[in-house]
Design a protein around this motif. Structure first.
Motif: not given
Length: 304
Positions: A172-179, A282-290, A237-248
């Protein structure tokens, strides 16, 4: 240089980033990415050899999460073929099952959490789906026409697999940085265009509506970057960082298209390349962010 991140760079990382940018300027371009998307693998071979000789994959062997994420952002901003991104993530986030070869550029790795689907699996020597490690010879792979054909999704059917440890927080960390990396060039292109494009006798960047949009774009990127840097120090916190980057970030790139007006929607500009890549990542790896946010809120409440 990366916006707002200079204070986080040690001397070694500064040198690596400068040299990496010089390498990409010499051997890579969005024109080559377009060629790769159309099936020209020779450009991948050339880039891969250059990255191995540079020692890019080797750097990630002992890199701290923050340094790895910063370097991933810079690599991603240059839009290499998707297999470069997935190989770095696969090397960093998997256990010792793949040995040292994963850091030596001897293995191309595809990684995904979606059953029987993985990006760039047709280019990979090894495919990691969930906790299944699948060697190329043990699978049939069918590349599909994809939203981003430089990071083409593939259908994967495998006969056998072994179990592999995957650090999902590092993924999640590396994907968020990549996005985040895909958002930086569109912002730079938009600022440059706003300075040069004349309308009603003035650069469009002089108009308040365009100024506000550019500032909002910069803030969105900086907020997404700040969150992944925070997550590098607290990986839960990395999945949350990924969720935010994936949306914004995809929305931020769409704003860059609007700044360019009608020409932004054409194939003449590279903006769509960054949009396609950001959505695909944003679609490579999924997490239940809620659930993750709920768990995090509970842990914070206990600390208070």
């Amino acid at each position: 240089m990366i916006i707002g991140i200079k204070d986080y760079l040690n001397e070694e990382l500064k040198i690596i980033l400068n040299n990496l940018n010089e390498l990409f300027n010499k051997v890579w371009s969005t024109a080559k990415l377009r060629s790769y998307s159309e099936g020209d693998t020779s450009v991948l071979d050339e880039l891969w050899k250059a990255l191995v000789n540079f020692g890019l994959f080797e750097f990630f062997r002992d890199a701290k999460p923050r340094d790895a994420a910063i370097l991933m952002e810079e690599v991603s901003s240059r839009l290499p073929p998707g297999i470069v991104i997935t190989t770095i993530i696969g090397a960093v986030a998997t256990g010792n099952e793949l040995g040292d070869e994963k850091y030596e550029g001897k293995l191309k790795i595809s990684i995904s959490s979606t059953a029987n689907m993985a990006p760039e699996a047709h280019r990979a020597d090894v495919i990691v789906i969930g906790d299944n490690l699948i060697w190329k010879d043990d699978a049939s792979v069918k590349p599909l026409n994809s939203f981003d054909n430089s990071m083409r999704w593939c259908q994967v059917n495998f006969r056998r697999s072994t179990k592999v440890g995957v650090n999902r927080d590092l993924v999640a960390l590396l994907l968020s940085a990549a996005i985040v990396g895909t958002g930086k060039p569109p912002l730079e292109l938009s600022v440059d265009y706003a300075k040069k494009r004349i309308a009603f006798g003035r650069p469009i960047g002089a108009f308040q509506a365009v100024k506000h949009k550019l500032v909002n774009m910069a803030l969105n990127i900086e907020l997404a970057r700040s969150l992944y840097l925070r997550a590098a120090d607290d990986l839960k916190l990395a999945p949350m960082a990924l969720d935010y980057a994936s949306r914004i970030i995809p929305n931020t790139i769409r704003d860059s298209i609007q700044v360019h007006g009608g020409i932004g929607f054409t194939d003449e500009l590279d903006l769509h390349l960054y949009l396609r890549r950001s959505v695909t990542l944003s679609k490579v790896y999924s997490f239940n962010v809620d659930e993750l946010w709920e768990s995090y809120d509970k842990s914070r409440a206990r600390e208070v």
